[in-house]
Design a protein around this motif. Structure first.
Motif, PDB file in Angstrom:
ATOM      1  N   THR A   1      46.778 -52.726   1.288  1.00 33.50           N
ATOM      2  CA  THR A   1      48.226 -52.503   1.318  1.00 33.50           C
ATOM      3  C   THR A   1      48.734 -52.396   2.750  1.00 33.50           C
ATOM      4  N   TYR A   2      47.920 -51.842   3.632  1.00 32.78           N
ATOM      5  CA  TYR A   2      48.286 -51.763   5.050  1.00 32.78           C
ATOM      6  C   TYR A   2      48.126 -53.124   5.729  1.00 32.78           C
ATOM      7  N   LEU A   3      47.044 -53.840   5.393  1.00 31.23           N
ATOM      8  CA  LEU A   3      46.711 -55.082   6.095  1.00 31.23           C
ATOM      9  C   LEU A   3      47.659 -56.232   5.773  1.00 31.23           C
ATOM     10  N   ILE A   4      47.969 -56.418   4.500  1.00 31.90           N
ATOM     11  CA  ILE A   4      48.709 -57.620   4.108  1.00 31.90           C
ATOM     12  C   ILE A   4      50.081 -57.688   4.778  1.00 31.90           C
ATOM     13  N   PRO A   5      50.928 -56.639   4.685  1.00 31.13           N
ATOM     14  CA  PRO A   5      52.239 -56.742   5.361  1.00 31.13           C
ATOM     15  C   PRO A   5      52.113 -56.900   6.870  1.00 31.13           C
ATOM     16  N   LEU A   6      51.172 -56.176   7.476  1.00 30.82           N
ATOM     17  CA  LEU A   6      51.001 -56.271   8.921  1.00 30.82           C
ATOM     18  C   LEU A   6      50.546 -57.672   9.326  1.00 30.82           C
ATOM     19  N   PHE A   7      49.639 -58.245   8.561  1.00 30.35           N
ATOM     20  CA  PHE A   7      49.124 -59.577   8.851  1.00 30.35           C
ATOM     21  C   PHE A   7      50.217 -60.635   8.776  1.00 30.35           C
ATOM     22  N   VAL A   8      50.975 -60.651   7.677  1.00 33.12           N
ATOM     23  CA  VAL A   8      51.963 -61.726   7.506  1.00 33.12           C
ATOM     24  C   VAL A   8      53.161 -61.544   8.436  1.00 33.12           C
ATOM     25  N   GLN A   9      53.495 -60.287   8.797  1.00 35.03           N
ATOM     26  CA  GLN A   9      54.601 -60.075   9.725  1.00 35.03           C
ATOM     27  C   GLN A   9      54.192 -60.387  11.166  1.00 35.03           C
ATOM     28  N   THR A  10      52.985 -59.988  11.543  1.00 35.09           N
ATOM     29  CA  THR A  10      52.547 -60.170  12.925  1.00 35.09           C
ATOM     30  C   THR A  10      52.050 -61.576  13.197  1.00 35.09           C
ATOM     31  N   ALA A  11      51.216 -62.102  12.301  1.00 33.90           N
ATOM     32  CA  ALA A  11      50.580 -63.393  12.555  1.00 33.90           C
ATOM     33  C   ALA A  11      51.370 -64.575  12.017  1.00 33.90           C
ATOM     34  N   LEU A  12      52.164 -64.363  10.959  1.00 33.98           N
ATOM     35  CA  LEU A  12      52.874 -65.476  10.325  1.00 33.98           C
ATOM     36  C   LEU A  12      54.385 -65.389  10.480  1.00 33.98           C
ATOM     37  N   GLY A  13      54.901 -64.303  11.057  1.00 33.78           N
ATOM     38  CA  GLY A  13      56.327 -64.207  11.327  1.00 33.78           C
ATOM     39  C   GLY A  13      57.191 -63.895  10.127  1.00 33.78           C
ATOM     40  N   PHE A  14      56.626 -63.293   9.062  1.00 32.33           N
ATOM     41  CA  PHE A  14      57.431 -62.925   7.896  1.00 32.33           C
ATOM     42  C   PHE A  14      58.343 -61.755   8.253  1.00 32.33           C
ATOM     43  N   SER A  15      59.483 -61.651   7.577  1.00 32.71           N
ATOM     44  CA  SER A  15      60.342 -60.475   7.713  1.00 32.71           C
ATOM     45  C   SER A  15      59.779 -59.346   6.859  1.00 32.71           C
ATOM     46  N   ALA A  16      60.343 -58.134   7.013  1.00 36.33           N
ATOM     47  CA  ALA A  16      59.888 -56.998   6.208  1.00 36.33           C
ATOM     48  C   ALA A  16      60.099 -57.259   4.724  1.00 36.33           C
ATOM     49  N   THR A  17      61.241 -57.847   4.368  1.00 35.29           N
ATOM     50  CA  THR A  17      61.528 -58.146   2.967  1.00 35.29           C
ATOM     51  C   THR A  17      60.571 -59.202   2.434  1.00 35.29           C
ATOM     52  N   GLU A  18      60.303 -60.247   3.211  1.00 31.89           N
ATOM     53  CA  GLU A  18      59.386 -61.303   2.769  1.00 31.89           C
ATOM     54  C   GLU A  18      57.971 -60.762   2.597  1.00 31.89           C
TER      55      GLU A  18
END
Length: 463
Positions: free
Chosen positions: A293-310
């Motif tokens: 749960t910690y890794l997935i949002p951090l990974f996609v926001q930091t490495a893939l440029g997703f927004s918080a909502t995405e």
């Protein structure tokens, strides 16, 4: 006067009162677990508003987890002293007030204090659900009931980033603190209405306050040490001293628990092989749940440029599928080997972690969501089976201590898992101050290895 005994509630509502009671504890569980994860997407805005850095803001998460993990073990004494109805309704009421206080916090210090208070109340609430299920349901229905209750434990972390991202992007970070209050307020009303009062309670015995102070200090200092290790330069001596102090606190805690008449943790339970192996599995489950749960949002926001909502929406399909899997897994836990179900869940989750570890920059939203779904299916099979495997062999008088110990192990695994994952990312490769795909891959491999290693003691569980 209204009869709130088990017999009185059954006479008033029929057998459905059991499910009303389960829904009541699910409300508290969802609110508390949601609070543990939803704040992560608000940390950036909090840092900006108060002008604080990572060294201070991390206590919003770490303080919550440390308090929650420690007070879980007080639930057995409170259940014996006051019963589930009074204990849960009082904890929910306090959680509601603290959440409102935190939402209006004028300084970072008061906000951190509110988060620690939330964590303390959350720790009291979480074991109540497992305890209640094993007290009011017959053995052949406990897996199904745990499947329903477990939805609150598992769905909240899955949906937390979705809600948190929406509140932060559309409103203000303070709504992250306000959000659980209506849920726990409803829970207070339902607890007073649907939860039973015991006809008889054990003879009053003293609470192991010294044991809680020793254990709580060890947990808080451990999490602080792991956080400090992210900036290793110049901190070597201090980290070494803190590690030595933690070891001393743990040794002191074990010595006290072996000598005191009414210990915080009944170490004798861990001498039962099945309970011990299930408890180790619960630690692996906590690491898998909170670490991912910690890794997935951090990974996609930091490495893939997703927004918080995405990033939050990415977890939504996993939450929906998990809601479908959990009742099925709960029914299977009543009929099948707990060992087999847990091992299947571990294989599924480890496979999901490996897929994330091998992710490239061009991976699409669909595949990421699918891998998250696979991991949540694995977690869905693990929780009901671990609970039934650990607690079914225990006599009724040990259910309170057993449920608090299993919940403590799961939460401790999550607390340590999040910090070890963060440490792994920090030590990984960085470019322009941000972790690269390689750093995240190392963290995912670490999670997969931990879960795989936990399969060894689980394999030793009897069918």
């Amino acid at each position: 006067m209204t009869d709130q005994s088990v017999e009185g509630l059954r006479a008033r509502y029929g057998d459905r009162w059991r499910w009303l009671a389960v829904v009541t504890v699910v409300l508290g569980t969802m609110a508390t677990v949601l609070s543990a994860t939803v704040v992560n997407v608000a940390l950036h805005d909090i840092m900006v508003e108060f002008g604080i850095g990572q060294g201070q803001v991390h206590w919003l998460a770490t303080g919550f987890i440390a308090a929650m993990t420690t007070t879980m073990l007080a639930s057995a004494w409170l259940l014996d002293r006051f019963g589930v109805r009074i204990t849960l309704s009082a904890a929910m009421a306090m959680f509601t007030l603290i959440s409102l206080f935190g939402g209006f916090a004028p300084t970072p210090e008061t906000l951190i204090a509110a988060r620690i208070g939330q964590g303390a109340m959350a720790g009291l609430m979480q074991p109540m659900g497992m305890y209640l299920v094993f007290r009011i349901f017959p053995a052949d229905q406990r897996g199904q009931a745990m499947g329903i209750y477990g939805m609150g434990v598992i769905l909240a972390p899955a949906l937390g980033p979705v809600l948190g991202g929406f509140l932060v992007d559309q409103f203000h970070w303070r709504w992250v603190m306000f959000a659980p209050a209506p849920v726990t307020l409803l829970g207070v009303w339902m607890a007073l209405r649907f939860l039973p009062t015991p006809r008889a309670r054990p003879v009053h015995y003293p609470f192991d306050l010294a044991g809680m102070v020793l254990l709580g200090s060890a947990i808080a200092l451990t999490l602080e040490t792991l956080n400090r290790m992210q900036n290793w330069s110049g901190e070597t001596a201090r980290v070494a001293i803190q590690v030595a102090v933690v070891i001393g606190l743990v040794v002191g805690f074990v010595i006290r628990e072996r000598r005191v008449k009414h210990p915080l943790i009944r170490l004798a339970l861990l001498r039962q092989p099945v309970f011990l192996y299930a408890t180790i599995g619960a630690m692996a489950l906590g690491l898998a749940l909170f670490g991912s749960t910690y890794l997935i949002p951090l990974f996609v926001q930091t490495a893939l440029g997703f927004s918080a909502t995405e990033a939050g929406l990415l977890m939504l399909p996993a939450g929906i599928v998990l809601g479908m899997v959990f009742p099925v897994a709960g029914r299977l836990a009543d009929r099948k080997s707990a060992r087999g179900l847990v091992l299947f869940g571990m294989v599924m989750f480890a496979g999901s972690a490996i897929l994330f570890a091998t992710t490239g920059a061009l991976v699409g939203f669909f595949w990421l969501a699918l891998w998250a779904v696979l991991g949540r299916i694995g977690i869905g099979f693990m929780l009901p089976a671990l609970s039934t495997g650990a607690l079914n062999p225990l006599p009724p008088e040990q259910l309170g201590a057993g449920s608090s110990t299993v919940n403590f192990a799961r939460q401790l695994g999550g607390a340590l898992g999040v910090n070890v994952v963060a440490l792994t990312i920090e030590f990984g490769e960085h470019q322009q101050g941000l972790p690269t795909f390689s750093a995240f891959a190392s963290a995912w491999w670490l999670v997969a290895v931990f879960v795989a290693l936990a399969a060894v003691p689980v394999w030793k569980m009897r069918a």
